[in-house]
Design a protein around this motif. Structure first.
Motif, PDB file in Angstrom:
ATOM      1  N   GLY A 146       0.819  -1.204   0.000  1.00 36.70           N
ATOM      2  CA  GLY A 146       0.000   0.000   0.000  1.00 36.70           C
ATOM      3  C   GLY A 146       0.849   1.248   0.000  1.00 36.70           C
ATOM      4  O   GLY A 146       2.083   1.191   0.070  1.00 36.70           O
ATOM      5  N   ALA A 147       0.186   2.386  -0.043  1.00 35.39           N
ATOM      6  CA  ALA A 147       0.875   3.662  -0.163  1.00 35.39           C
ATOM      7  C   ALA A 147       1.350   4.215   1.164  1.00 35.39           C
ATOM      8  O   ALA A 147       2.163   5.137   1.190  1.00 35.39           O
ATOM      9  CB  ALA A 147      -0.049   4.685  -0.839  1.00 35.39           C
ATOM     10  N   PRO A 176      -0.366 -11.002  -4.444  1.00 35.13           N
ATOM     11  CA  PRO A 176      -0.146  -9.611  -4.048  1.00 35.13           C
ATOM     12  C   PRO A 176      -1.480  -8.879  -3.925  1.00 35.13           C
ATOM     13  O   PRO A 176      -2.319  -8.932  -4.833  1.00 35.13           O
ATOM     14  CB  PRO A 176       0.696  -9.051  -5.197  1.00 35.13           C
ATOM     15  CG  PRO A 176       1.381 -10.257  -5.795  1.00 35.13           C
ATOM     16  CD  PRO A 176       0.377 -11.365  -5.666  1.00 35.13           C
ATOM     17  N   THR A 177      -1.667  -8.190  -2.800  1.00 38.70           N
ATOM     18  CA  THR A 177      -2.974  -7.621  -2.484  1.00 38.70           C
ATOM     19  C   THR A 177      -2.830  -6.172  -2.027  1.00 38.70           C
ATOM     20  O   THR A 177      -2.106  -5.884  -1.070  1.00 38.70           O
ATOM     21  CB  THR A 177      -3.675  -8.449  -1.390  1.00 38.70           C
ATOM     22  OG1 THR A 177      -3.812  -9.803  -1.836  1.00 38.70           O
ATOM     23  CG2 THR A 177      -5.047  -7.891  -1.068  1.00 38.70           C
ATOM     24  N   TRP A 178      -3.514  -5.275  -2.688  1.00 45.58           N
ATOM     25  CA  TRP A 178      -3.504  -3.846  -2.368  1.00 45.58           C
ATOM     26  C   TRP A 178      -4.347  -3.616  -1.121  1.00 45.58           C
ATOM     27  O   TRP A 178      -5.490  -4.084  -1.035  1.00 45.58           O
ATOM     28  CB  TRP A 178      -4.071  -3.100  -3.558  1.00 45.58           C
ATOM     29  CG  TRP A 178      -4.009  -1.608  -3.512  1.00 45.58           C
ATOM     30  CD1 TRP A 178      -3.251  -0.817  -2.701  1.00 45.58           C
ATOM     31  CD2 TRP A 178      -4.750  -0.719  -4.365  1.00 45.58           C
ATOM     32  NE1 TRP A 178      -3.464   0.509  -2.983  1.00 45.58           N
ATOM     33  CE2 TRP A 178      -4.369   0.587  -4.008  1.00 45.58           C
ATOM     34  CE3 TRP A 178      -5.669  -0.911  -5.396  1.00 45.58           C
ATOM     35  CZ2 TRP A 178      -4.904   1.712  -4.641  1.00 45.58           C
ATOM     36  CZ3 TRP A 178      -6.191   0.197  -6.029  1.00 45.58           C
ATOM     37  CH2 TRP A 178      -5.815   1.494  -5.652  1.00 45.58           C
ATOM     38  N   THR A 179      -3.807  -2.867  -0.168  1.00 42.92           N
ATOM     39  CA  THR A 179      -4.547  -2.607   1.067  1.00 42.92           C
ATOM     40  C   THR A 179      -5.856  -1.863   0.797  1.00 42.92           C
ATOM     41  O   THR A 179      -6.837  -2.045   1.518  1.00 42.92           O
ATOM     42  CB  THR A 179      -3.695  -1.808   2.065  1.00 42.92           C
ATOM     43  OG1 THR A 179      -3.088  -0.688   1.392  1.00 42.92           O
ATOM     44  CG2 THR A 179      -2.614  -2.680   2.680  1.00 42.92           C
ATOM     45  N   VAL A 268      -3.675  -0.828 -11.502  1.00 41.36           N
ATOM     46  CA  VAL A 268      -4.478   0.281 -10.994  1.00 41.36           C
ATOM     47  C   VAL A 268      -3.796   0.960  -9.809  1.00 41.36           C
ATOM     48  O   VAL A 268      -3.789   2.180  -9.684  1.00 41.36           O
ATOM     49  CB  VAL A 268      -5.884  -0.231 -10.564  1.00 41.36           C
ATOM     50  CG1 VAL A 268      -6.674   0.879  -9.873  1.00 41.36           C
ATOM     51  CG2 VAL A 268      -6.642  -0.783 -11.761  1.00 41.36           C
ATOM     52  N   ALA A 269      -3.168   0.147  -8.946  1.00 40.87           N
ATOM     53  CA  ALA A 269      -2.606   0.665  -7.698  1.00 40.87           C
ATOM     54  C   ALA A 269      -1.246   1.305  -7.849  1.00 40.87           C
ATOM     55  O   ALA A 269      -0.836   2.124  -7.021  1.00 40.87           O
ATOM     56  CB  ALA A 269      -2.510  -0.494  -6.687  1.00 40.87           C
ATOM     57  N   VAL A 273       0.636   3.726  -5.067  1.00 39.47           N
ATOM     58  CA  VAL A 273       1.509   3.062  -4.107  1.00 39.47           C
ATOM     59  C   VAL A 273       2.944   3.592  -4.214  1.00 39.47           C
ATOM     60  O   VAL A 273       3.587   3.916  -3.208  1.00 39.47           O
ATOM     61  CB  VAL A 273       1.488   1.533  -4.333  1.00 39.47           C
ATOM     62  CG1 VAL A 273       2.559   0.839  -3.484  1.00 39.47           C
ATOM     63  CG2 VAL A 273       0.115   0.978  -3.989  1.00 39.47           C
ATOM     64  N   LEU A 274       3.456   3.700  -5.420  1.00 38.21           N
ATOM     65  CA  LEU A 274       4.831   4.111  -5.593  1.00 38.21           C
ATOM     66  C   LEU A 274       5.023   5.605  -5.296  1.00 38.21           C
ATOM     67  O   LEU A 274       6.098   6.020  -4.845  1.00 38.21           O
ATOM     68  CB  LEU A 274       5.308   3.785  -7.005  1.00 38.21           C
ATOM     69  CG  LEU A 274       5.325   2.287  -7.333  1.00 38.21           C
ATOM     70  CD1 LEU A 274       5.836   2.049  -8.742  1.00 38.21           C
ATOM     71  CD2 LEU A 274       6.135   1.497  -6.314  1.00 38.21           C
TER      72      LEU A 274
END
Length: 276
Positions: A146-147, A176-179, A268-269, A273-274
């Motif tokens: 996550g970010a 891999p899972t985006w918060t 999308v993330a 995130v980066l």
């Protein structure tokens, strides 16, 4: 609870965007190992989401008692307090409760067989929540990024800017899972009135850490090469599950859509995130 963490930050954003009335408790506000404090903080809420956890996997090997106090006793205190308040409790757990030796996605009811101290304490936390709060949603997740915190993609992006080659393990497989996606899933589960039980909050599909790195680097526009290696090259104090793919049958049975494919969701993330 655990409002300072990567997942909790995104959960707060999702809830506030939905217009929910939220009480965010950080570590300084709530010591989950103190039963009286836990009871006081959750007295007037409808849903308790426990994002608090000892997540230092390697440190837990030598500090299992400390990890147990947060991951098991803390979970018990919050679950008991939620039941007393008439609130539903959502408890975030992990793929580490399994041994990682499967070859097909772990079902929600698969036997627990943790092989690390961290995994043992999280398994104990699940047991405590089930025992203390009949109205519970246990949501297992894995490979979070996550970010709003240190995470694998941000580390790989930094290293790709510094090096011509990255060597990454290819014999650990997961989702891999985006918060942000997990936060959205938690809210959807609660809003749907999902039956009490255990659910898996991971992206769909699967890849290795090496495969994930290649996807990350491909979007950076660098010339960094990504080469595969085995876990033997990166021995850590705590054993890592070789196979962390979780099935989503319980979500579908509850009428709740699982998170989409990991690669599509990363696309999308990635910018958020980066940049974070």
């Amino acid at each position: 609870m655990g409002a300072g963490g990567m997942l909790a930050h995104d959960l707060l954003d999702v809830l506030q965007e939905a217009g929910a009335d939220v009480v965010a408790a950080r570590r300084a506000d709530l010591d989950v190992t103190d039963a009286a404090v836990a009871a006081a903080v959750v007295r007037d809420v409808d849903v308790v989401v426990n994002c608090a956890a000892w997540t230092a996997v390697d440190d837990a090997e030598t500090q299992e008692d400390a990890a147990f106090r947060v991951n098991a006793l803390g979970a018990a205190h919050l679950a008991r307090a939620a039941r007393a308040a008439g609130a539903r409790v959502v408890h975030v757990s992990t793929d580490y409760v399994f041994d990682g030796r499967a070859g097909t996605p772990y079902a929600e009811g698969a036997p627990l067989a943790p092989v690390s101290a961290y995994g043992r304490t999280k398994a104990a936390g699940e047991w405590a929540v089930r025992a203390e709060a009949p109205d519970h949603l246990i949501v297992r997740t894995a490979w979070l990024y996550g970010a709003h915190g240190g995470c694998f993609p941000r580390t790989m992006a930094r290293l790709a800017a510094e090096r011509d080659e990255l060597t990454v393990v290819d014999d650990q497989v997961g989702q891999p899972t985006w918060t942000r996606d997990l936060a959205d899933l938690i809210v959807r589960l609660v809003d749907a009135g999902a039956p009490a039980g255990t659910y898996h909050g991971t992206a769909s599909g699967q890849t290795s850490w090496c495969g994930f790195t290649r996807r990350i680097v491909a979007g950076l526009g660098t010339r960094t090469r990504v080469t595969a290696t085995t876990s033997d090259a990166f021995v850590r104090p705590a054993p890592r599950p070789a196979y962390s793919v979780l099935g989503h049958d319980a979500l579908r049975a509850a009428g709740v859509d699982p998170i989409g494919d990991w690669a599509a969701r990363w696309d999308v993330a990635a910018a958020d995130v980066l940049a974070g």
